[in-house]
Design a protein around this motif. Structure first.
Motif, PDB file in Angstrom:
ATOM      1  N   TYR A 493      39.883  44.408  36.656  1.00  0.00           N
ATOM      2  CA  TYR A 493      39.570  44.391  37.894  1.00  0.00           C
ATOM      3  C   TYR A 493      39.694  45.467  38.669  1.00  0.00           C
ATOM      4  O   TYR A 493      40.981  46.288  38.663  1.00  0.00           O
ATOM      5  CB  TYR A 493      40.444  43.159  38.647  1.00  0.00           C
ATOM      6  N   LEU A 527      36.286  43.762  42.881  1.00  0.00           N
ATOM      7  CA  LEU A 527      36.960  43.242  44.076  1.00  0.00           C
ATOM      8  C   LEU A 527      37.074  44.074  45.328  1.00  0.00           C
ATOM      9  O   LEU A 527      37.068  45.160  45.220  1.00  0.00           O
ATOM     10  CB  LEU A 527      38.324  42.502  43.592  1.00  0.00           C
ATOM     11  N   ARG A 542      47.217  35.301  39.269  1.00  0.00           N
ATOM     12  CA  ARG A 542      45.768  35.038  39.955  1.00  0.00           C
ATOM     13  C   ARG A 542      44.574  35.562  39.364  1.00  0.00           C
ATOM     14  O   ARG A 542      43.459  35.099  39.463  1.00  0.00           O
ATOM     15  CB  ARG A 542      46.126  35.541  41.307  1.00  0.00           C
ATOM     16  N   LEU A 543      44.777  37.029  38.746  1.00  0.00           N
ATOM     17  CA  LEU A 543      43.708  37.311  38.267  1.00  0.00           C
ATOM     18  C   LEU A 543      43.371  36.944  36.694  1.00  0.00           C
ATOM     19  O   LEU A 543      42.349  36.455  36.312  1.00  0.00           O
ATOM     20  CB  LEU A 543      43.921  38.748  37.843  1.00  0.00           C
ATOM     21  N   HIS A 545      43.762  33.400  36.240  1.00  0.00           N
ATOM     22  CA  HIS A 545      43.323  32.192  36.832  1.00  0.00           C
ATOM     23  C   HIS A 545      41.949  32.522  37.141  1.00  0.00           C
ATOM     24  O   HIS A 545      40.921  31.734  36.922  1.00  0.00           O
ATOM     25  CB  HIS A 545      44.030  31.687  37.958  1.00  0.00           C
ATOM     26  N   HIS A 546      41.630  33.625  37.821  1.00  0.00           N
ATOM     27  CA  HIS A 546      40.356  33.952  38.148  1.00  0.00           C
ATOM     28  C   HIS A 546      39.240  34.269  36.991  1.00  0.00           C
ATOM     29  O   HIS A 546      38.281  33.739  36.979  1.00  0.00           O
ATOM     30  CB  HIS A 546      40.186  35.297  39.127  1.00  0.00           C
ATOM     31  N   GLN A 549      38.246  30.743  35.273  1.00  0.00           N
ATOM     32  CA  GLN A 549      36.997  30.099  35.990  1.00  0.00           C
ATOM     33  C   GLN A 549      35.947  30.707  35.968  1.00  0.00           C
ATOM     34  O   GLN A 549      34.962  30.130  36.407  1.00  0.00           O
ATOM     35  CB  GLN A 549      37.653  29.765  37.563  1.00  0.00           C
ATOM     36  N   ARG A 550      35.868  31.985  35.238  1.00  0.00           N
ATOM     37  CA  ARG A 550      34.331  32.751  35.323  1.00  0.00           C
ATOM     38  C   ARG A 550      33.654  31.910  34.194  1.00  0.00           C
ATOM     39  O   ARG A 550      34.050  31.409  33.199  1.00  0.00           O
ATOM     40  CB  ARG A 550      34.633  33.983  34.990  1.00  0.00           C
TER      41      ARG A 550
END
Length: 550
Positions: A493, A527, A542-543, A545-546, A549-550
């Motif tokens: 990211y 981002l 959080r990344l 999890h990000h 979900q992709r």
């Protein structure tokens, strides 16, 4: 609880965890009663003569009483200056109100909340001088977070900047008495009647609990770390005295808030122990730091790696010639950031690793001893090794878990995770490190952040460092994403400069010239900003999890 002692009443070297024979000054014994059992303590070591403190010790009195009253101690962005004499008088006044009107007794926990100001620091010192236990929290924390902290520490008193009281009031914490300061109400802390006489410091034991610092971890229930009066001085008498080496005419400043032990040490404890002064900024992001350094002739700076990188482009517009010491902690300092700052300023950033559990920095190096890309060597008074998961030291050059011993150790407040952090007398920080043949420690990753892809062990920070060498990349984070074929794949990211192209293929081509092919990200996501905690730590969960979900 305290180390064993020799015939002089001083701690022996090293010292095992044993039940203390020193009478506590605490009337409210909650904190001492909820220390971990002695067999779960780390081994404490007091190698240096300056660490052998007397049995009776009040750290606030020590910090307040050994500097000439006319010398400056706190400065503000608006130009206000408090002297040590001003601070002593104001601390004594607050301590009188605490123990008089508010009924605080030694051992009570007192929550402190507000932006970074001289009054917040004065309240912290007053709580300690009165023998109570300071629980300093972040102004950004929300009602449910504040409620959890007060529940864990059984807090019944709070001193809060009137500008930060809303969320604390909304938390509706049972039995919590909130006293605001800085307002116009007649019952404001600073308007209540109080004696003008000096306040006699509580006769606390050196191992009475002085503060509860909550971990600023990225996930999970916060852990309260119990630190003693002697611990507050020990971090100044190790890292600050032997590595930072401050001078009485230094002016400190920085971005970490006082609810973060990095800021508490760097902006209050270290300058006061040296008889120096500190510029306390309510707003201390990269945009505010550079003009503040120029205007107030700051000489010692404490901030995070991302802030040093963010300030690079603004250096030419501000006079930073007063700076002589720059300290980085909170996260690993990429070598690319170190070199870029050195090239632009001529200053060698003092990298360091600390932990809330150990209060401040325990591995570092300064001046000619710095080796960019490494954290450094154990700070005088501290010991470190790299070990495997069974506690056996590994050979130099091999990665393993960082384990530390020194004058301060992890003591969680009634938390079963004590057994995870302290193993066989060592504090195991959760970081993967490599020690080289010269004794320098190099950060690899958080132990739970190692990426295993197709049998290869990949350290995310190494990939991040490579990304940050690209001139357009401002911030970078690398995580592993589950993959059926490879176990995990590397995902990066990136935040790029304003106006720079978001070209993943170009970045990937750049990385292929910097890294072995198996380390190169399979995917690069752009981002606007990376997710961070209130203390600036990257929230990799959080990344992850990000990515899921992709």
């Amino acid at each position: 609880m305290d180390p064993s002692r020799d015939g002089t009443g001083r701690p022996t070297d090293p010292a095992p965890a044993t039940a203390s024979a020193i009478p506590s000054a605490h009337v409210d014994t909650f904190a001492r009663d909820h220390l971990p059992p002695p067999d779960q303590w780390p081994e404490l070591r007091f190698d240096l003569p300056e660490l052998r403190y007397p049995d009776r010790l009040n750290c606030a009195a020590e910090l307040l009483d050994h500097t000439d009253a006319g010398r400056p101690v706190f400065r503000t962005a608006s130009g206000d200056t408090w002297t040590y004499g001003d601070l002593r008088a104001r601390v004594d006044r607050v301590a009188h109100v605490l123990t008089g009107d508010l009924g605080v007794v030694p051992g009570n926990r007192v929550l402190l909340r507000g932006p970074t100001t001289p009054w917040l620091a004065a309240c912290w010192l007053a709580v300690l001088k009165a023998g109570a236990v300071a629980v300093t929290v972040l102004a950004q924390q929300r009602p449910h977070e504040l409620s959890t902290l007060c529940e864990i520490a059984r807090v019944r008193h709070a001193l809060c900047d009137v500008r930060a009281v809303d969320d604390l009031a909304k938390a509706e914490i049972p039995g919590l008495g909130i006293t605001t300061y800085g307002g116009d109400a007649p019952d404001d802390l600073l308007r209540r009647p109080a004696p003008t006489t000096p306040y006699p410091a509580a006769d606390t034991a050196a191992d009475d609990v002085a503060l509860i610092a909550f971990t600023s971890g990225t996930t999970g229930r916060p852990k309260g770390c119990l630190h003693f009066h002697r611990d507050v001085l020990a971090i100044a008498d190790t890292f600050s005295r032997h590595v930072l080496r401050p001078r009485p005419d230094d002016v400190f400043t920085g971005s970490p808030p006082l609810g973060f032990t990095f800021g508490l040490g760097g902006l209050v404890i270290f300058p006061m122990r040296a008889g120096a002064s500190s510029l306390l900024l309510e707003q201390a992001g990269p945009r505010q730091l550079l003009p503040a350094i120029a205007e107030h002739r700051v000489s010692v700076l404490f901030t995070a790696p991302t802030a040093y990188r963010a300030m690079l482009d603004g250096l030419g517009a501000h006079d930073t010639s007063s700076l002589r010491r720059c300290v980085s902690a909170g996260e690993n300092l990429p070598a690319a950031t170190w070199h870029a700052w050195h090239e632009r300023t001529g200053l060698r950033i003092i990298n360091g690793i600390g932990a809330t559990e150990l209060l401040h920095i325990f591995i570092s190096a300064a001046d000619a001893d710095i080796r960019p890309g490494t954290t450094g060597v154990p700070v005088p008074g501290w010991h470190a090794r790299v070990q495997d998961r069974h506690g056996t030291p590994v050979p130099d050059g091999e990665p393993g878990l960082l384990a530390v011993q020194g004058p301060v150790g992890c003591r969680y407040l009634a938390d079963p995770r004590q057994r995870e952090y302290v193993r066989s007398g060592w504090n195991v920080t959760g970081d993967t490190y490599v020690r080289d043949g010269d004794g320098y420690f190099r950060y690899v990753a958080r132990a739970d952040d190692m990426i295993v892809s197709a049998g290869y062990n990949i350290a995310g920070p190494e990939v991040e460092d490579a990304l940050l060498r690209h001139p357009d990349v401002v911030e970078a984070a690398v995580v592993g994403r589950p993959d059926e074929a490879r176990g995990q794949v590397v995902v990066a990211y990136a935040v790029v400069k304003e106006g720079a192209p978001r070209d993943a293929e170009a970045l990937r081509a750049y990385l292929k010239a910097e890294l072995a092919p198996y380390k190169c990200p399979r995917e690069i996501v752009f981002l606007d900003a990376l997710p961070r905690t209130a203390t600036g730590k990257l929230q990799r969960f959080r990344l992850r999890h990000h990515g899921d979900q992709r």
